[in-house]
Design a protein around this motif. Structure first.
Motif, PDB file in Angstrom:
ATOM      1  N   ASN A 168      43.502  20.568  48.905  1.00  0.00           N
ATOM      2  CA  ASN A 168      43.994  21.309  47.637  1.00  0.00           C
ATOM      3  C   ASN A 168      44.910  20.595  48.447  1.00  0.00           C
ATOM      4  OD1 ASN A 168      40.595  22.815  48.299  1.00  0.00           O
ATOM      5  ND2 ASN A 168      41.537  22.558  46.011  1.00  0.00           N
ATOM      6  N   ILE A 169      46.314  21.144  47.081  1.00  0.00           N
ATOM      7  CA  ILE A 169      47.168  21.891  46.769  1.00  0.00           C
ATOM      8  C   ILE A 169      47.572  22.467  46.163  1.00  0.00           C
ATOM      9  CG2 ILE A 169      48.149  19.472  48.719  1.00  0.00           C
ATOM     10  CD1 ILE A 169      49.094  18.438  45.581  1.00  0.00           C
ATOM     11  N   ASP A 170      49.181  23.369  46.153  1.00  0.00           N
ATOM     12  CA  ASP A 170      49.159  24.479  45.411  1.00  0.00           C
ATOM     13  C   ASP A 170      50.084  23.315  44.125  1.00  0.00           C
ATOM     14  OD1 ASP A 170      48.722  26.165  47.331  1.00  0.00           O
ATOM     15  OD2 ASP A 170      50.416  26.604  47.784  1.00  0.00           O
ATOM     16  N   VAL A 171      49.945  24.036  43.213  1.00  0.00           N
ATOM     17  CA  VAL A 171      51.018  23.708  41.654  1.00  0.00           C
ATOM     18  C   VAL A 171      51.806  24.361  41.472  1.00  0.00           C
ATOM     19  CG1 VAL A 171      48.948  21.226  41.571  1.00  0.00           C
ATOM     20  CG2 VAL A 171      48.845  23.748  40.790  1.00  0.00           C
ATOM     21  N   THR A 172      52.486  24.045  40.550  1.00  0.00           N
ATOM     22  CA  THR A 172      53.409  24.774  39.826  1.00  0.00           C
ATOM     23  C   THR A 172      53.499  24.169  37.964  1.00  0.00           C
ATOM     24  OG1 THR A 172      55.458  25.173  41.130  1.00  0.00           O
ATOM     25  CG2 THR A 172      56.264  25.687  39.075  1.00  0.00           C
ATOM     26  N   VAL A 173      53.344  25.242  37.111  1.00  0.00           N
ATOM     27  CA  VAL A 173      52.947  24.754  35.823  1.00  0.00           C
ATOM     28  C   VAL A 173      54.613  25.685  35.265  1.00  0.00           C
ATOM     29  CG1 VAL A 173      51.742  25.556  33.869  1.00  0.00           C
ATOM     30  CG2 VAL A 173      50.752  25.221  36.508  1.00  0.00           C
TER      31      VAL A 173
ATOM     32  N   SER B 217      43.900  28.568  37.238  1.00  0.00           N
ATOM     33  CA  SER B 217      44.391  30.131  35.795  1.00  0.00           C
ATOM     34  C   SER B 217      45.806  30.190  36.788  1.00  0.00           C
ATOM     35  CB  SER B 217      43.579  31.325  36.699  1.00  0.00           C
ATOM     36  OG  SER B 217      42.311  31.698  35.899  1.00  0.00           O
ATOM     37  N   LEU B 218      46.737  30.799  35.851  1.00  0.00           N
ATOM     38  CA  LEU B 218      48.545  30.323  36.310  1.00  0.00           C
ATOM     39  C   LEU B 218      48.246  32.066  36.883  1.00  0.00           C
ATOM     40  CD1 LEU B 218      48.116  27.886  34.223  1.00  0.00           C
ATOM     41  CD2 LEU B 218      50.668  28.903  33.731  1.00  0.00           C
ATOM     42  N   VAL B 219      49.129  32.068  37.743  1.00  0.00           N
ATOM     43  CA  VAL B 219      49.989  32.826  38.642  1.00  0.00           C
ATOM     44  C   VAL B 219      51.609  32.999  38.494  1.00  0.00           C
ATOM     45  CG1 VAL B 219      50.262  34.733  40.838  1.00  0.00           C
ATOM     46  CG2 VAL B 219      47.983  32.995  40.782  1.00  0.00           C
ATOM     47  N   VAL B 220      51.651  34.595  37.267  1.00  0.00           N
ATOM     48  CA  VAL B 220      52.930  34.254  37.007  1.00  0.00           C
ATOM     49  C   VAL B 220      54.037  36.014  37.189  1.00  0.00           C
ATOM     50  CG1 VAL B 220      54.574  33.921  34.627  1.00  0.00           C
ATOM     51  CG2 VAL B 220      52.588  32.900  34.771  1.00  0.00           C
TER      52      VAL B 220
ATOM     53  N   VAL C 168      56.941  30.062  33.700  1.00  0.00           N
ATOM     54  CA  VAL C 168      56.833  29.677  35.164  1.00  0.00           C
ATOM     55  C   VAL C 168      55.999  29.656  36.103  1.00  0.00           C
ATOM     56  CG1 VAL C 168      57.293  28.357  37.256  1.00  0.00           C
ATOM     57  CG2 VAL C 168      58.747  28.883  34.915  1.00  0.00           C
ATOM     58  N   GLY C 169      54.301  29.540  36.256  1.00  0.00           N
ATOM     59  CA  GLY C 169      53.354  29.332  36.956  1.00  0.00           C
ATOM     60  C   GLY C 169      53.106  29.299  38.184  1.00  0.00           C
ATOM     61  N   ARG C 170      52.236  29.860  39.117  1.00  0.00           N
ATOM     62  CA  ARG C 170      51.665  28.434  40.061  1.00  0.00           C
ATOM     63  C   ARG C 170      49.990  28.915  40.372  1.00  0.00           C
ATOM     64  NH1 ARG C 170      55.064  26.018  43.761  1.00  0.00           N
ATOM     65  NH2 ARG C 170      52.694  26.789  45.466  1.00  0.00           N
ATOM     66  N   ILE C 171      49.707  28.388  40.613  1.00  0.00           N
ATOM     67  CA  ILE C 171      48.432  28.074  41.063  1.00  0.00           C
ATOM     68  C   ILE C 171      48.011  27.556  42.213  1.00  0.00           C
ATOM     69  CG2 ILE C 171      45.985  27.057  39.765  1.00  0.00           C
ATOM     70  CD1 ILE C 171      47.411  26.402  37.915  1.00  0.00           C
ATOM     71  N   PRO C 172      47.887  28.665  43.452  1.00  0.00           N
ATOM     72  CA  PRO C 172      47.413  28.272  44.662  1.00  0.00           C
ATOM     73  C   PRO C 172      46.561  27.299  44.917  1.00  0.00           C
ATOM     74  CG  PRO C 172      48.431  30.221  44.290  1.00  0.00           C
ATOM     75  CD  PRO C 172      48.096  29.989  42.941  1.00  0.00           C
ATOM     76  N   SER C 173      46.195  26.172  45.507  1.00  0.00           N
ATOM     77  CA  SER C 173      45.442  24.932  46.307  1.00  0.00           C
ATOM     78  C   SER C 173      44.232  24.952  44.710  1.00  0.00           C
ATOM     79  CB  SER C 173      44.370  25.920  46.336  1.00  0.00           C
ATOM     80  OG  SER C 173      44.662  25.893  48.155  1.00  0.00           O
ATOM     81  N   GLY C 174      46.004  24.611  43.392  1.00  0.00           N
ATOM     82  CA  GLY C 174      44.928  24.300  42.210  1.00  0.00           C
ATOM     83  C   GLY C 174      44.593  22.822  42.010  1.00  0.00           C
ATOM     84  N   ALA C 175      45.131  21.679  42.862  1.00  0.00           N
ATOM     85  CA  ALA C 175      44.926  20.583  42.590  1.00  0.00           C
ATOM     86  C   ALA C 175      44.030  20.475  44.211  1.00  0.00           C
ATOM     87  CB  ALA C 175      45.880  19.838  42.245  1.00  0.00           C
ATOM     88  N   ILE C 176      43.393  18.981  43.492  1.00  0.00           N
ATOM     89  CA  ILE C 176      42.491  18.566  44.542  1.00  0.00           C
ATOM     90  C   ILE C 176      42.879  17.132  44.825  1.00  0.00           C
ATOM     91  CG2 ILE C 176      40.133  17.817  44.904  1.00  0.00           C
ATOM     92  CD1 ILE C 176      39.051  20.126  43.398  1.00  0.00           C
TER      93      ILE C 176
END
Length: 365
Positions: free
Chosen positions: A102-107, A140-143, A163-171
């Protein structure tokens, strides 16, 4: 007081920079081919509490998503999507990451959404520069930011709610082939190119491994002979990256930030013989309002008059002289004695550079 503190910091930096120190090779250089890769995607955030957007491309994206699930809406139908926002999703794949990790993503919102707080990102493909899908993001986003608006139009915004982040949000679905285990050599690329540092790095490696194992290709690259077996190469690099190298001194530079007034002077800056005079003229104008009350028998009218007081303060001109090879410590002490402000220091440095008395590069950012 503030300026004297800054000048004291200059002197302290000079003292510390004059001490010899060594860094590990892992802190000075990167391994050629071992790098991260950027990913980007385009998707939808749903579940917003009325803070989404209602634009043409949001509706089009929403209809395309429904079509993928077999739901076809007529072109004349415009769905209400105030709880939906179109977003750009980006992430960075570190080197050697494998499928399933998993990697973190920014939305980030790309439209008119007021906030992404409380939303969830739907399945979004993340592509590399070659157009291939390397990861899939969802969650789910963390904003951290929020916004609130009243009926009268007043608004309060803290941080950035779009702008939000999803920790470990991408496989990760696909790994990137690395040239790490190919060839007979490894190349270290210095993060700051310098011929002296490159030579010292090559010498330090040769002192440990033996003559001819490493040689500097140019001012930023050092090529090292390495074993072909991947496991042996890992052990080999684990040893090399911890070798201590004393980096060479930077070239003489004076860095000036014209916006903040910050001035940083390198320790190798020298001054040729020069004399500098510093003085200023301060003009202060004070306005005082007075009421003129006439004699009751004179038949005049009450009037408001302004009394202006102009005060001119001419500070004493002071001159200080630099001898050949004046160091940073002496320069700071001399400028401190005349009480120059940062803007005045910049003017002095520019004048010294124009006069050819400043031995160093003057860089204004």
């Amino acid at each position: 007081m503030k300026y004297k503190l800054m000048l004291s910091l200059f002197v302290a930096m000079t003292c510390f920079s004059s001490l010899s120190y060594a860094d590990r090779i892992k802190d000075l250089a990167n391994i050629q081919g071992v790098r991260s890769n950027q990913l980007v995607g385009y998707g939808l955030v749903v579940g917003l509490p009325g803070t989404g957007e209602k634009t043409r491309y949001t509706e089009q994206t929403f209809k395309t998503m429904l079509k993928n699930f077999g739901i076809n809406l007529p072109d004349s139908v415009r769905p209400k999507v105030k709880n939906v926002a179109v977003v750009a999703v980006h992430a960075e794949m570190p080197p050697f990451i494998k499928p399933g990790q998993n990697i973190d993503v920014t939305v980030s919102s790309v439209g008119e959404a007021k906030s992404l707080r409380g939303g969830a990102l739907l399945q979004t493909f993340l592509k590399g520069v070659d157009g291939n899908v390397y990861a899939i993001a969802q969650g789910s986003l963390v904003v951290s930011g929020f916004s609130a608006q009243g009926l009268d139009g007043s608004k309060v915004i803290q941080n950035t709610p779009t702008v939000g982040r999803i920790p470990s949000g991408a496989i990760v679905e696909r790994s990137v082939v690395s040239p790490f285990a190919t060839g007979d050599h490894l190349t270290f690329n210095l993060r700051r190119a310098d011929f002296s540092t490159a030579k010292r790095t090559a010498d330090a490696i040769n002192n440990l491994l033996g003559p001819g194992m490493a040689h500097a290709i140019d001012g930023s690259s050092i090529q090292v002979s390495a074993p072909r077996d991947a496991s042996d190469r890992v052990s080999f690099l684990a040893t090399l990256e911890n070798i201590q190298v004393e980096p060479a001194d930077e070239s003489a530079k004076v860095i000036v930030n014209s916006r903040t007034g910050t001035i940083v002077v390198g320790k190798n800056v020298k001054l040729l013989p020069a004399a500098v005079t510093h003085g200023g003229l301060t003009v202060t104008i004070a306005e005082a309002t007075q009421v003129s009350q006439p004699n009751p028998l004179a038949g005049g009218q009450t009037a408001v008059t302004t009394d202006s007081t102009i005060d001119v303060d001419k500070s004493d001109n002071r001159m200080f002289k630099f001898d050949p090879g004046t160091s940073l410590d002496e320069l700071v002490r001399a400028v401190n004695l005349v009480g120059a402000a940062p803007s005045d220091v910049l003017a002095i440095l520019e004048a010294l550079k124009m006069a050819g008395a400043l031995h160093g590069e003057l860089i204004v950012i």
